[in-house]
Design a protein around this motif. Structure first.
Motif, PDB file in Angstrom:
ATOM      1  N   ILE A  82      -2.269  -1.946   1.868  1.00 22.89           N
ATOM      2  CA  ILE A  82      -2.086  -3.331   1.403  1.00 22.89           C
ATOM      3  C   ILE A  82      -0.876  -3.954   2.092  1.00 22.89           C
ATOM      4  O   ILE A  82      -0.908  -5.120   2.521  1.00 22.89           O
ATOM      5  CB  ILE A  82      -1.912  -3.375  -0.128  1.00 22.89           C
ATOM      6  N   THR A  83       0.179  -3.169   2.232  1.00 21.88           N
ATOM      7  CA  THR A  83       1.386  -3.653   2.935  1.00 21.88           C
ATOM      8  C   THR A  83       1.037  -4.053   4.361  1.00 21.88           C
ATOM      9  O   THR A  83       1.448  -5.131   4.842  1.00 21.88           O
ATOM     10  CB  THR A  83       2.463  -2.556   2.938  1.00 21.88           C
ATOM     11  N   GLN A  84       0.308  -3.201   5.036  1.00 22.37           N
ATOM     12  CA  GLN A  84      -0.090  -3.504   6.415  1.00 22.37           C
ATOM     13  C   GLN A  84      -0.995  -4.734   6.475  1.00 22.37           C
ATOM     14  O   GLN A  84      -0.903  -5.541   7.403  1.00 22.37           O
ATOM     15  CB  GLN A  84      -0.784  -2.296   7.017  1.00 22.37           C
ATOM     16  N   ALA A  85      -1.870  -4.888   5.472  1.00 19.23           N
ATOM     17  CA  ALA A  85      -2.771  -6.042   5.454  1.00 19.23           C
ATOM     18  C   ALA A  85      -2.007  -7.348   5.259  1.00 19.23           C
ATOM     19  O   ALA A  85      -2.413  -8.401   5.765  1.00 19.23           O
ATOM     20  CB  ALA A  85      -3.809  -5.874   4.348  1.00 19.23           C
ATOM     21  N   LEU A  86      -0.890  -7.277   4.550  1.00 23.06           N
ATOM     22  CA  LEU A  86      -0.085  -8.487   4.347  1.00 23.06           C
ATOM     23  C   LEU A  86       0.421  -9.055   5.672  1.00 23.06           C
ATOM     24  O   LEU A  86       0.732 -10.251   5.763  1.00 23.06           O
ATOM     25  CB  LEU A  86       1.094  -8.179   3.426  1.00 23.06           C
ATOM     26  N   ALA A  87       0.507  -8.212   6.686  1.00 27.48           N
ATOM     27  CA  ALA A  87       0.955  -8.688   7.995  1.00 27.48           C
ATOM     28  C   ALA A  87      -0.009  -9.706   8.586  1.00 27.48           C
ATOM     29  O   ALA A  87       0.362 -10.513   9.449  1.00 27.48           O
ATOM     30  CB  ALA A  87       1.103  -7.499   8.949  1.00 27.48           C
ATOM     31  N   ASP A 124       9.050   4.060  -1.952  1.00 33.90           N
ATOM     32  CA  ASP A 124       8.479   4.897  -0.891  1.00 33.90           C
ATOM     33  C   ASP A 124       9.045   4.446   0.446  1.00 33.90           C
ATOM     34  O   ASP A 124       8.937   3.271   0.826  1.00 33.90           O
ATOM     35  CB  ASP A 124       6.949   4.773  -0.885  1.00 33.90           C
ATOM     36  N   ARG A 125       9.657   5.371   1.170  1.00 35.46           N
ATOM     37  CA  ARG A 125      10.359   5.021   2.410  1.00 35.46           C
ATOM     38  C   ARG A 125       9.402   4.490   3.475  1.00 35.46           C
ATOM     39  O   ARG A 125       9.750   3.584   4.243  1.00 35.46           O
ATOM     40  CB  ARG A 125      11.112   6.247   2.934  1.00 35.46           C
ATOM     41  N   THR A 126       8.169   5.054   3.550  1.00 32.65           N
ATOM     42  CA  THR A 126       7.219   4.607   4.573  1.00 32.65           C
ATOM     43  C   THR A 126       6.784   3.167   4.315  1.00 32.65           C
ATOM     44  O   THR A 126       6.728   2.340   5.238  1.00 32.65           O
ATOM     45  CB  THR A 126       5.982   5.531   4.600  1.00 32.65           C
ATOM     46  N   ILE A 127       6.504   2.860   3.056  1.00 36.36           N
ATOM     47  CA  ILE A 127       6.115   1.490   2.712  1.00 36.36           C
ATOM     48  C   ILE A 127       7.273   0.530   2.983  1.00 36.36           C
ATOM     49  O   ILE A 127       7.084  -0.555   3.560  1.00 36.36           O
ATOM     50  CB  ILE A 127       5.670   1.418   1.239  1.00 36.36           C
ATOM     51  N   ALA A 128       8.470   0.922   2.577  1.00 33.61           N
ATOM     52  CA  ALA A 128       9.636   0.068   2.790  1.00 33.61           C
ATOM     53  C   ALA A 128       9.872  -0.183   4.270  1.00 33.61           C
ATOM     54  O   ALA A 128      10.129  -1.324   4.698  1.00 33.61           O
ATOM     55  CB  ALA A 128      10.871   0.709   2.154  1.00 33.61           C
ATOM     56  N   ALA A 129       9.757   0.866   5.087  1.00 33.18           N
ATOM     57  CA  ALA A 129       9.983   0.720   6.533  1.00 33.18           C
ATOM     58  C   ALA A 129       8.903  -0.142   7.162  1.00 33.18           C
ATOM     59  O   ALA A 129       9.181  -0.954   8.055  1.00 33.18           O
ATOM     60  CB  ALA A 129      10.007   2.098   7.196  1.00 33.18           C
ATOM     61  N   THR A 130       7.671   0.027   6.702  1.00 32.78           N
ATOM     62  CA  THR A 130       6.559  -0.772   7.250  1.00 32.78           C
ATOM     63  C   THR A 130       6.762  -2.243   6.921  1.00 32.78           C
ATOM     64  O   THR A 130       6.600  -3.124   7.791  1.00 32.78           O
ATOM     65  CB  THR A 130       5.216  -0.272   6.678  1.00 32.78           C
ATOM     66  N   ALA A 131       7.120  -2.543   5.667  1.00 32.43           N
ATOM     67  CA  ALA A 131       7.343  -3.942   5.266  1.00 32.43           C
ATOM     68  C   ALA A 131       8.497  -4.553   6.046  1.00 32.43           C
ATOM     69  O   ALA A 131       8.416  -5.704   6.529  1.00 32.43           O
ATOM     70  CB  ALA A 131       7.620  -4.019   3.773  1.00 32.43           C
TER      71      ALA A 131
END
Length: 329
Positions: free
Chosen positions: A292-297, A316-323
């Motif tokens: 979902i985070t990636q889709a927000l892009a 979550d570090r991966t989600i935070a870094a991706t955002a």
């Protein structure tokens, strides 16, 4: 009774009566003083038996056996006649189908008729390359046997041939949608899957009506294909299905891109972002939240950036870094 009168009364030609005599199938009992064939009442009765058996499709040889051999059992022969008749009917029905295909295509010249017949024959080939080549060889503006193309695309296993068939149907300006709609109602899931993919490639508004129907199919693949096609056409009804695909990880990249197209309007973007925010709050599944985070892009506007800003501080570090990476980009 002389041969001429027998012929008149029975409808069997004198030539055929002589042939029956030569075969020993119907030999007249007597001869006149002038050696003319003379048929008795029993001979006439046998003639009608011969003609009755012939109407069942018996050969002259089998007809003679049936009448002359006391132990002749009809069951096996009748069974064979049934098999032959069914094969003949199937052949005639196939011919009728081809003629109807030609008639529906409404060719104006005999050259066009020959092109259709050649295509129909090629579609029966066991060679996928031959089937594909025959479909691709149809020139722009050619009369197309649309019903035959639909039948072929709904049963084609070879992906290259199926692609050629869909391309051909897409050029037919919506012709064939009625037949493809029947495919959507098939009890066979593979047929429904082929139908929805073919419908998705038909660039007319009427196709969207069928795709909306497919959104409610019991098969997830059919629903996903319909949702992606509707998303590319900016049909808002596909949004829930597209978001479900992102969450589940089914064609999630393609679904996110489709959501991006649908979010080009400010109101739609706000609705989609709101649904994504709800889903983020609802699920603890890390892979789903990351998708979902990636889709927000893919989504434009302030609302998407606000959610990404919140996610940049996610536990979550991966989600935070991706955002954070999306925001920097």
């Amino acid at each position: 009774m002389l041969i001429g009168e027998v012929s008149r009364r029975s409808g069997v030609s004198t030539r055929m009566l002589r042939h029956y005599d030569a075969l020993g199938l119907l030999e007249p009992t007597g001869r006149t003083s002038s050696s003319y064939r003379e048929y008795s009442a029993d001979d006439i009765r046998r003639l009608f038996h011969v003609e009755s058996l012939r109407t069942l499709g018996l050969s002259l040889h089998d007809t003679k056996r049936a009448l002359d051999e006391p132990g002749f059992a009809p069951a096996e022969l009748v069974g064979e006649l049934i098999r032959r008749t069914r094969a003949r009917i199937a052949t005639e029905e196939e011919l009728l189908r081809k003629l109807e295909c030609v008639d529906t295509a409404a060719p104006a010249q005999w050259e066009a008729v020959m092109g259709i017949v050649t295509l129909l024959r090629a579609l029966e080939s066991e060679s996928g390359a031959s089937r594909q080549q025959a479909v691709l060889a149809q020139h722009e503006g050619a009369s197309l046997p649309v019903e035959a193309l639909v039948e072929a695309v709904l049963s084609e296993d070879d992906p290259n041939v199926a692609g050629a068939l869909r391309w051909s149907l897409a050029r037919a300006a919506g012709a064939g949608l009625t037949e493809l709609a029947v495919g959507l109602d098939s009890a066979v899931v593979e047929v429904r899957r082929r139908a929805v993919v073919a419908i998705a490639e038909v660039p007319v508004a009427a196709a969207a009506v069928l795709l909306r129907r497919a959104l409610h199919d019991c098969d997830v693949t059919v629903r996903d294909r319909a949702a992606l096609a509707l998303g590319s056409r900016r049909v808002a009804e596909a949004i829930p299905a597209l978001l479900a695909m992102v969450v589940a990880g089914r064609f999630d990249v393609e679904a996110a891109e489709a959501l991006g197209l649908l979010a080009e309007g400010a109101a739609a973007a706000a609705d989609i972002v709101g649904m994504m925010r709800d889903e983020l709050e609802r699920t603890d599944d890390i892979p789903s939240r990351l998708r979902i985070t990636q889709a927000l892009a893919e989504l434009p506007g302030v609302a998407a950036r606000e959610v990404l800003t919140e996610l940049a501080d996610d536990a979550d570090r991966t989600i935070a870094a991706t955002a954070a990476a999306i925001l920097r980009r």
